[in-house]
Every structure is written in C-alpha cells, then in structure tokens.
Design an enzyme around this catalytic site. Structure first.
Site, PDB file in Angstrom:
ATOM      1  N   GLU A   1      77.618  20.247  13.793  1.00 24.59           N
ATOM      2  CA  GLU A   1      77.448  20.809  12.455  1.00 24.59           C
ATOM      3  C   GLU A   1      78.218  20.018  11.415  1.00 24.59           C
ATOM      4  O   GLU A   1      79.451  19.958  11.470  1.00 24.59           O
ATOM      5  CB  GLU A   1      77.942  22.259  12.428  1.00 24.59           C
ATOM      6  CG  GLU A   1      77.872  22.884  11.052  1.00 24.59           C
ATOM      7  CD  GLU A   1      78.509  24.263  10.974  1.00 24.59           C
ATOM      8  OE1 GLU A   1      78.304  24.934   9.959  1.00 24.59           O
ATOM      9  OE2 GLU A   1      79.229  24.651  11.912  1.00 24.59           O
TER      10      GLU A   1
ATOM     11  N   GLU B   1      76.285  33.125   8.311  1.00 21.12           N
ATOM     12  CA  GLU B   1      77.713  32.806   8.276  1.00 21.12           C
ATOM     13  C   GLU B   1      78.189  32.939   6.839  1.00 21.12           C
ATOM     14  O   GLU B   1      78.304  31.957   6.110  1.00 21.12           O
ATOM     15  CB  GLU B   1      77.980  31.399   8.818  1.00 21.12           C
ATOM     16  CG  GLU B   1      79.459  31.154   8.991  1.00 21.12           C
ATOM     17  CD  GLU B   1      79.788  29.785   9.547  1.00 21.12           C
ATOM     18  OE1 GLU B   1      80.761  29.688  10.301  1.00 21.12           O
ATOM     19  OE2 GLU B   1      79.079  28.809   9.219  1.00 21.12           O
TER      20      GLU B   1
END
Length: 176
Positions: A47, A146
């Site tokens: 990520e 998130e």
C-alpha cells in the site's frame, strides 16, 4: 490477503540518498514474503501511503512507485492495495489511476479527503461515481473503510445504507 508494510526512511536520512538501498531491500523482502505466502495460497498487498500528511517518512508513496516495485519483484501473489485517500493526496486523477493500475489491484480502501471521514462527508471525492467506475472496471473484491467515523460504528456506516437505497438495493446489496 495480508498487508505487507514498506517501512520508513530512517530518521535524519535524506530520502533520495537512501532510496536505492531501500528499494533493493524492499524488493528482496517482498520476494521472500511472497514465496512464503504462496505456500499458504495467500496474497500479499503493498500500500502506498502519502508522505504529505499521514506519514512523511513512509517509503512507498505512490501507485506508480508501487507498480514499478511489483514489476521488479515479479510475483503473481503480490498486489496493490490502493487506498483512495492516499492516492488522491499524492496524485489525484483517481479515474485514470484506477484504470491504469486496475490489473494490479488486490484491495481498495476508502475515506473522504481531506478529513478522512465517511464517504458522504464533505470533501473532494465523489464516491457514487467511484463505485460505479469500479463496477464498470469489473472490480469484485472488497472495499475497506479506513476512516475516522464521526460517531459510533452504526452511524458511521449510514452512508452505505443511503448508497444502497439510491441504487434500489436493500441492506446487504441484494435487489428488492
């Protein structure tokens, strides 16, 4: 699927001066991790995290950098975890980035920019458009939330209920 972190530029180090050594180490570590994960039939996810707001020292910052590293690693069980919050901050142009990096994407994460709250909170991103784009691209994976909810969990997921209803769906995404 498991998130494989990239690490941080050492305190006091010049990013450009250590970039080559960090990339080499990261590639070696990713190959090692991918080989272990393959034995368990698992996918590793890398990520990019923005270094403008969230973590100034995080090594992996853009989808472009992640794609180049994934190509060098050359393991089919390593994919891109594309967090649209970080992607928007670093590069914007989400439609093109989703299209460009779609073959590498193994997971999507969302949060509104700039506040990192629910998708229906005020901000830069048009999530109904983004969800339709993901559908048109054929994305069938999970979308992780998130973000920092403004209230409790149930309240923080109210946007999803509204989104489903706007699409003529019942809770859980099933047709009426």
């Amino acid at each position: 699927r498991i998130h494989v972190m990239a690490g941080r530029v050492p305190l006091g180090a010049d990013r450009a001066a250590v970039a080559g050594e960090m990339e080499t180490t990261f590639i070696e570590n990713l190959r090692y991790a991918a080989d272990l994960l393959a034995k368990e039939n698992m996918i590793g996810l890398v990520e990019p995290i923005n270094n403008r707001i969230t973590d100034p020292r995080y090594y992996l910052n853009t989808p472009h950098q992640a794609a180049a590293i994934l190509e060098k690693v050359g393991r089919p069980n390593l994919k891109l975890q594309l967090d649209l919050f970080h992607c928007q901050i670093m590069d914007g142009n989400l439609s093109r980035n989703l299209d460009t990096y779609f073959p590498l994407i193994g997971h999507i994460q969302i949060a509104q920019v700039p506040g990192r709250h629910e998708p229906d909170s005020p901000g830069e991103l048009n999530f109904p458009y983004i969800f339709e784009l993901l559908e048109s691209l054929g994305y069938t994976g999970y979308v992780g939330c998130e973000y920092a909810p403004k209230g409790d969990t149930l309240e923080g997921l109210g946007w999803l209920r509204s989104y489903w209803e706007s699409r003529g769906l019942q809770h859980g995404g099933t047709s009426k």
